[in-house]
Design a protein around this motif. Structure first.
Motif, PDB file in Angstrom:
ATOM      1  N   ALA A  43       1.033  -2.206   4.747  1.00 20.63           N
ATOM      2  CA  ALA A  43       0.412  -2.871   4.339  1.00 20.63           C
ATOM      3  C   ALA A  43      -0.866  -3.340   5.062  1.00 20.63           C
ATOM      4  O   ALA A  43      -2.057  -3.342   4.601  1.00 20.63           O
ATOM      5  CB  ALA A  43       1.003  -3.517   3.241  1.00 20.63           C
ATOM      6  N   LEU A  44      -0.193  -3.839   6.129  1.00 20.39           N
ATOM      7  CA  LEU A  44      -1.448  -4.535   6.611  1.00 20.39           C
ATOM      8  C   LEU A  44      -1.870  -3.719   7.273  1.00 20.39           C
ATOM      9  O   LEU A  44      -3.134  -3.648   7.868  1.00 20.39           O
ATOM     10  CB  LEU A  44      -0.655  -5.205   8.323  1.00 20.39           C
ATOM     11  CG  LEU A  44      -0.068  -6.367   7.910  1.00 20.39           C
ATOM     12  CD1 LEU A  44       1.745  -6.912   8.801  1.00 20.39           C
ATOM     13  CD2 LEU A  44      -0.387  -7.542   7.385  1.00 20.39           C
ATOM     14  N   ARG A  45      -1.398  -2.144   8.221  1.00 24.84           N
ATOM     15  CA  ARG A  45      -1.703  -1.450   8.966  1.00 24.84           C
ATOM     16  C   ARG A  45      -3.833  -0.237   7.432  1.00 24.84           C
ATOM     17  O   ARG A  45      -4.751   0.069   8.115  1.00 24.84           O
ATOM     18  CB  ARG A  45      -1.250   0.429   9.474  1.00 24.84           C
ATOM     19  CG  ARG A  45      -0.867  -0.725  10.488  1.00 24.84           C
ATOM     20  CD  ARG A  45       0.327   0.966  10.954  1.00 24.84           C
ATOM     21  NE  ARG A  45       1.228   1.213  10.530  1.00 24.84           N
ATOM     22  CZ  ARG A  45       2.620   0.353  10.556  1.00 24.84           C
ATOM     23  NH1 ARG A  45       2.400  -0.178  10.694  1.00 24.84           N
ATOM     24  NH2 ARG A  45       3.593   1.207   9.261  1.00 24.84           N
ATOM     25  N   GLN A  46      -2.639  -0.702   6.253  1.00 22.91           N
ATOM     26  CA  GLN A  46      -3.605   0.350   5.508  1.00 22.91           C
ATOM     27  C   GLN A  46      -5.428  -0.863   5.558  1.00 22.91           C
ATOM     28  O   GLN A  46      -5.674  -0.139   4.832  1.00 22.91           O
ATOM     29  CB  GLN A  46      -3.072   0.565   4.621  1.00 22.91           C
ATOM     30  CG  GLN A  46      -4.260   1.467   3.330  1.00 22.91           C
ATOM     31  CD  GLN A  46      -2.957   1.345   1.864  1.00 22.91           C
ATOM     32  OE1 GLN A  46      -2.391   0.972   1.524  1.00 22.91           O
ATOM     33  NE2 GLN A  46      -4.027   1.980   0.964  1.00 22.91           N
ATOM     34  N   ALA A  47      -4.966  -1.956   5.590  1.00 25.52           N
ATOM     35  CA  ALA A  47      -5.367  -2.904   4.767  1.00 25.52           C
ATOM     36  C   ALA A  47      -6.290  -3.710   6.290  1.00 25.52           C
ATOM     37  O   ALA A  47      -7.739  -4.396   5.988  1.00 25.52           O
ATOM     38  CB  ALA A  47      -4.780  -4.576   4.234  1.00 25.52           C
ATOM     39  N   GLY A  48      -5.952  -3.010   7.608  1.00 29.18           N
ATOM     40  CA  GLY A  48      -6.492  -2.655   8.199  1.00 29.18           C
ATOM     41  C   GLY A  48      -6.531  -4.611   8.971  1.00 29.18           C
ATOM     42  O   GLY A  48      -7.075  -5.165   9.696  1.00 29.18           O
ATOM     43  N   PHE A  49      -5.820  -4.791   9.031  1.00 31.37           N
ATOM     44  CA  PHE A  49      -4.869  -6.493   9.348  1.00 31.37           C
ATOM     45  C   PHE A  49      -3.488  -6.648  10.188  1.00 31.37           C
ATOM     46  O   PHE A  49      -3.546  -7.176  11.282  1.00 31.37           O
ATOM     47  CB  PHE A  49      -4.441  -7.450   8.173  1.00 31.37           C
ATOM     48  CG  PHE A  49      -5.487  -7.482   7.866  1.00 31.37           C
ATOM     49  CD1 PHE A  49      -6.740  -8.600   7.916  1.00 31.37           C
ATOM     50  CD2 PHE A  49      -5.053  -7.914   6.167  1.00 31.37           C
ATOM     51  CE1 PHE A  49      -7.117  -8.658   6.930  1.00 31.37           C
ATOM     52  CE2 PHE A  49      -5.966  -8.072   4.834  1.00 31.37           C
ATOM     53  CZ  PHE A  49      -7.294  -8.987   5.351  1.00 31.37           C
ATOM     54  N   ASP A  50      -3.814  -5.645  10.515  1.00 24.31           N
ATOM     55  CA  ASP A  50      -2.396  -5.123  12.376  1.00 24.31           C
ATOM     56  C   ASP A  50      -2.682  -5.901  13.224  1.00 24.31           C
ATOM     57  O   ASP A  50      -1.624  -6.125  13.813  1.00 24.31           O
ATOM     58  CB  ASP A  50      -2.216  -3.358  12.279  1.00 24.31           C
ATOM     59  CG  ASP A  50      -3.003  -2.304  12.716  1.00 24.31           C
ATOM     60  OD1 ASP A  50      -4.079  -2.602  12.001  1.00 24.31           O
ATOM     61  OD2 ASP A  50      -2.596  -1.690  13.140  1.00 24.31           O
ATOM     62  N   GLY A  51      -3.426  -5.790  13.475  1.00 23.52           N
ATOM     63  CA  GLY A  51      -4.381  -6.520  14.529  1.00 23.52           C
ATOM     64  C   GLY A  51      -4.049  -7.534  14.418  1.00 23.52           C
ATOM     65  O   GLY A  51      -4.230  -8.488  15.899  1.00 23.52           O
ATOM     66  N   SER A  52      -3.963  -8.146  12.994  1.00 23.96           N
ATOM     67  CA  SER A  52      -4.581 -10.170  13.076  1.00 23.96           C
ATOM     68  C   SER A  52      -2.791 -10.515  13.053  1.00 23.96           C
ATOM     69  O   SER A  52      -2.952 -11.522  12.965  1.00 23.96           O
ATOM     70  CB  SER A  52      -4.575  -9.622  11.819  1.00 23.96           C
ATOM     71  OG  SER A  52      -5.770  -9.747  11.256  1.00 23.96           O
ATOM     72  N   VAL A  53      -1.596  -9.511  13.092  1.00 21.85           N
ATOM     73  CA  VAL A  53      -0.406 -10.544  12.530  1.00 21.85           C
ATOM     74  C   VAL A  53       0.704  -9.037  13.587  1.00 21.85           C
ATOM     75  O   VAL A  53       0.955  -8.619  13.967  1.00 21.85           O
ATOM     76  CB  VAL A  53       0.141  -9.890  11.147  1.00 21.85           C
ATOM     77  CG1 VAL A  53       1.324 -10.154  11.130  1.00 21.85           C
ATOM     78  CG2 VAL A  53      -1.270 -10.515  10.396  1.00 21.85           C
TER      79      VAL A  53
END
Length: 163
Positions: A43-53
């Motif tokens: 879900a983080l990758r799909q939303a584009g947040f994987d580099g934020s967490v």
């Protein structure tokens, strides 16, 4: 853990974490229950947040640590709350002598309360802290069975309100 400097992502991350049942431990640390399958990573990758967490998964803990965590999460209190809610909910839903329409309305009115208690307020503690007698699954099974048993009354209620 939300990385420093990612403040612009915070509103979206908060929404995503809440959707997956995570709760804030502090401003940049969120805690969620252990699941068999990793749902948050994709879900983080799909939303584009994987580099934020940065996601940490805890390994198994020993019995003393599990007991300490169960006390910290107040799981005995939570189990008592769920048992009391289950009893009160079904006393209300299945009160003797109520008409079918009233019974259907009680289901409709109870649905958001059940959701708040059984879903939103359920702490994101590690699943292996639950004992075999933890009352959430019986509550949810009874709720689902009641809704199934009330299908015709609920359809009739909806049909009468739709016209």
């Amino acid at each position: 853990v939300v990385l420093e400097g990612e403040a612009a992502d915070l509103p979206g991350l908060r929404e995503l974490f809440a959707r997956f049942g995570f709760r804030p431990l502090q401003r940049s640390v969120w805690v969620g229950a252990r699941t068999v399958e990793d749902h948050i990573g994709p879900a983080l990758r799909q939303a584009g947040f994987d580099g934020s967490v940065v996601v940490f998964q805890a390994d198994e803990v020993d019995a003393a640590a599990r007991a300490r965590l169960a006390r910290l999460w107040r799981l005995e209190d939570r189990a008592a709350e769920l048992r009391g809610f289950h009893r009160r909910l079904f006393e209300h839903l299945t009160e003797a002598g109520i008409a079918a329409t009233e019974a259907a309305w009680r289901c409709v009115e109870a649905a958001p309360v059940w959701y708040r208690v059984a879903v939103q307020e359920e702490p994101p503690f590690p699943l292996d802290l639950r004992g075999d007698d933890y009352p959430l699954e019986p509550l949810n099974a009874a709720w689902a069975a009641h809704l199934q048993a009330m299908t015709s009354e609920l359809v009739a209620l909806w049909s009468s309100e739709a016209t």
